[in-house]
Design a protein around this motif. Structure first.
Motif, PDB file in Angstrom:
ATOM      1  N   ILE A   1      -5.429   5.186   2.139  1.00 46.12           N
ATOM      2  CA  ILE A   1      -4.572   3.911   1.925  1.00 46.12           C
ATOM      3  C   ILE A   1      -4.948   3.455   0.337  1.00 46.12           C
ATOM      4  CG2 ILE A   1      -6.641   2.566   2.785  1.00 46.12           C
ATOM      5  CD1 ILE A   1      -4.264   0.269   3.810  1.00 46.12           C
ATOM      6  N   GLN A   2      -4.165   3.083  -0.171  1.00 47.77           N
ATOM      7  CA  GLN A   2      -4.390   2.915  -1.652  1.00 47.77           C
ATOM      8  C   GLN A   2      -3.402   1.658  -2.278  1.00 47.77           C
ATOM      9  OE1 GLN A   2      -3.834   6.155  -4.221  1.00 47.77           O
ATOM     10  NE2 GLN A   2      -2.904   5.003  -5.990  1.00 47.77           N
ATOM     11  N   ASP A   3      -3.895   0.657  -2.867  1.00 48.15           N
ATOM     12  CA  ASP A   3      -3.059   0.007  -3.574  1.00 48.15           C
ATOM     13  C   ASP A   3      -3.429   0.044  -5.068  1.00 48.15           C
ATOM     14  OD1 ASP A   3      -5.965  -1.317  -4.524  1.00 48.15           O
ATOM     15  OD2 ASP A   3      -5.525  -2.926  -3.016  1.00 48.15           O
TER      16      ASP A   3
ATOM     17  N   LYS B   1      -8.647   3.094  -3.761  1.00 44.16           N
ATOM     18  CA  LYS B   1      -8.066   4.195  -2.625  1.00 44.16           C
ATOM     19  C   LYS B   1      -9.227   4.184  -1.676  1.00 44.16           C
ATOM     20  CE  LYS B   1      -5.697   7.881  -2.741  1.00 44.16           C
ATOM     21  NZ  LYS B   1      -5.117   9.263  -3.229  1.00 44.16           N
TER      22      LYS B   1
ATOM     23  N   TYR C   1       0.408   5.391   1.559  1.00 43.12           N
ATOM     24  CA  TYR C   1      -0.641   5.851   2.483  1.00 43.12           C
ATOM     25  C   TYR C   1      -0.626   7.600   2.577  1.00 43.12           C
ATOM     26  CZ  TYR C   1      -0.111   1.232   4.798  1.00 43.12           C
ATOM     27  OH  TYR C   1      -0.055  -0.195   5.026  1.00 43.12           O
TER      28      TYR C   1
ATOM     29  N   LYS D   1     -13.612  -2.767   1.319  1.00 41.38           N
ATOM     30  CA  LYS D   1     -13.487  -1.277   2.116  1.00 41.38           C
ATOM     31  C   LYS D   1     -13.320  -1.911   3.280  1.00 41.38           C
ATOM     32  CE  LYS D   1     -16.786   1.863   4.337  1.00 41.38           C
ATOM     33  NZ  LYS D   1     -18.183   2.377   4.048  1.00 41.38           N
TER      34      LYS D   1
ATOM     35  N   MET E   1      -9.408  -2.705   3.735  1.00 44.77           N
ATOM     36  CA  MET E   1      -8.612  -1.665   3.775  1.00 44.77           C
ATOM     37  C   MET E   1      -8.587  -0.678   4.874  1.00 44.77           C
ATOM     38  SD  MET E   1      -8.708  -0.550  -0.221  1.00 44.77           S
ATOM     39  CE  MET E   1      -7.299   0.372  -0.539  1.00 44.77           C
TER      40      MET E   1
ATOM     41  N   ASP F   1      -6.451  -2.440   7.542  1.00 44.97           N
ATOM     42  CA  ASP F   1      -5.029  -2.231   7.190  1.00 44.97           C
ATOM     43  C   ASP F   1      -4.791  -0.843   7.454  1.00 44.97           C
ATOM     44  OD1 ASP F   1      -4.951  -5.056   6.670  1.00 44.97           O
ATOM     45  OD2 ASP F   1      -4.938  -4.686   4.638  1.00 44.97           O
TER      46      ASP F   1
ATOM     47  N   TYR G   1       0.873  -1.030  -0.060  1.00 41.48           N
ATOM     48  CA  TYR G   1      -0.053   0.169   0.127  1.00 41.48           C
ATOM     49  C   TYR G   1       0.794   1.184   0.069  1.00 41.48           C
ATOM     50  CZ  TYR G   1      -3.871  -2.856   1.874  1.00 41.48           C
ATOM     51  OH  TYR G   1      -4.725  -4.102   2.115  1.00 41.48           O
TER      52      TYR G   1
END
Length: 476
Positions: free
Chosen positions: A355-357, A361, A335, A435, A438, A441, A333
């Motif tokens: 947080i984003q992969d 996001k 952040y 959701k 994420m 995490d 990820y």
């Protein structure tokens, strides 16, 4: 005299090992723009902005398509870049704040590797002793009058002592407002393609004309630095880096955790190592730059620590293998953290975390029942008010403009198909598990950082103690 290996401390061992192969250490010139949104240049697909030097740099190097800041504010961005630590952990999470007294920076790390380390232009770090760059002068803010940086001072530094490699940061104030450098006549407002995260009004187009002109001016400075590298005579083993910092002061950019705030254009040229005209989409953040450069210079990034007591591992991870052509993910990820407390005219307590992969996001507006407010350039403030004129914009544009100030608690975006984050999917039942994971995490990362959300936001004003006279207080 050292009589045995037992007499050598760990950092001495590394310095001695590197000194034996100093001829292989690259020179490093890092050009950092100011408030430049990532998409506003030729290598990142702009149909309008003229940036021939960045285009040439990209043709000779590698572009990162997923490079991100941890925060979209000048001081915290730069201090996370220089320390390899996220903002809350290093202490500089409000704008214009200082790091904790025990934090050290890239200057100390590279001095131990035998480098000459200097910075020209905008500093925005404090306390000064934690960032012992050789300071070559320049301005920490720019009214568009006179010279904000004297590039000849950078060239003089490069040529002063060729017996040692150099790490040089050239930090211009462009294209930070007031957007009065460059030639605006080269852009025609009516012909521009307005990015869809902005509301297309006359004022928006006029602002973009001035903004783009200043980006083209900044590009000319990049070209000057490229010539310095050519003249110096070590181009093949010089790592030249361009980074756009964070987004502009237009809405949905700076001071937010949206893509156009956190995302950065990031280009690296190192002819000896990097295959020309390539791209990578690995997830990376500015905190990863320090360990990457350190490893490229011959150091062991696993030995790096972020504090004087040598007890705090860096948050950043080296992506040197990607520069060498073996693209490898270093994180799951990226952040984001945004603190409005302490910003001129900002909300008193409006923390935002993200947080984003590669696909999604999640944005968490912790105090969403309040209004989001932030300081803004005169251009951005005037422009935003035109967006709220219902008689002049479409219903969808008006709704989008309202979101900037009045947000739900959660925002979830499919950034793979919606990079400008126009459609919030947080209430989609089919994405509930994504959701939830994420969010879990994100909270785990916050716990690891010592980030308590609203409580941390309320303590933001304590981070302004000490000497912060190396930038203009109250600015942005």
């Amino acid at each position: 005299k050292l009589n045995s290996k037992k007499d050598i401390k760990p950092n001495q061992k590394e310095t001695m090992a590197v000194s034996n192969k100093i001829e292989k250490q690259p020179d490093i010139l890092f050009f950092l723009a100011d408030d430049m949104m990532s998409i506003a240049c030729e290598p990142y697909g702009s149909p309008d902005v003229h940036t021939p030097n960045l285009a040439q740099l990209a043709k000779e190097g590698i572009c990162f398509d997923n490079m991100n800041n941890a925060t979209a504010m000048c001081g915290p961005t730069r201090q996370s870049l220089y320390t390899g630590l996220f903002p809350v952990k290093n202490g500089s999470y409000p704008n214009h704040a200082q790091v904790y007294e025990n934090i050290i920076s890239i200057a100390q790390h590279f001095n131990k590797l035998g480098y000459r380390v200097a910075l020209l232009g905008k500093q925005h770090y404090a306390p000064l002793e934690n960032f012992p760059f050789e300071y070559l002068g320049g301005r920490n803010s720019d009214n568009g009058e006179g010279q904000d940086i004297e590039l000849k001072d950078a060239e003089k530094f490069m040529n002063r002592d060729k017996s040692k490699p150099y790490l040089l940061f050239v930090c211009t104030n462009q294209p930070h407002s007031p957007w009065n450098r460059g030639n605006p006549d080269q852009y025609k407002a009516k012909k521009l393609t307005v990015p869809t995260f902005l509301v297309d009004t006359k004022e928006t187009r006029q602002a973009l004309v001035r903004y783009y002109a200043e980006i083209t001016y900044a590009d000319s400075l990049v070209g000057d630095c490229m010539k310095f590298v050519e003249t110096y005579g070590n181009k093949d083993n010089t790592m030249m880096i361009f980074a756009s910092e964070h987004g502009s002061s237009l809405p949905f950019g700076k001071w937010t955790c949206y893509n156009m705030g956190l995302k950065s254009a990031f280009i690296v040229r190192w002819p000896k190592v990097i295959k020309a005209n390539t791209r990578t989409d690995i997830l990376a953040q500015y905190i990863d730059v320090l360990p990457t450069l350190y490893e490229a210079a011959g150091g062991n990034p696993s030995n790096l620590r972020g504090d004087k007591n040598n007890s705090m591992p860096l948050d950043g991870k080296s992506f040197l293998s990607t520069l060498k052509g073996k693209s490898k993910e270093v994180r799951d990820y990226v952040y984001g953290v945004q603190t409005t407390r302490g910003i001129a005219n900002g909300s008193d307590n409006y923390p935002v975390r993200s947080i984003q992969d590669h696909h999604y996001k999640l944005v968490w507006n912790l105090n969403y029942k309040d209004e989001f407010l932030c300081s803004s350039s005169k251009h951005g403030a005037k422009l935003y008010e035109t967006w709220l004129n219902e008689s002049e914009v479409s219903p969808n544009d008006y709704k989008h403009a309202q979101l900037y100030r009045n947000r739900p608690e959660f925002e979830l975006y499919d950034i793979a198909s919606d990079p400008y984050e126009l459609k919030n999917l947080a209430d989609e039942k089919s994405l509930a598990n994504i959701k939830q994971k994420m969010f879990k995490d994100l909270k785990a990362w916050m716990d690891e950082q010592g980030d308590k959300g609203i409580e941390t936001e309320l303590k933001a004003l304590t981070r302004f103690k000490g000497d912060t006279t190396n930038w203009k207080k109250g600015g942005d």
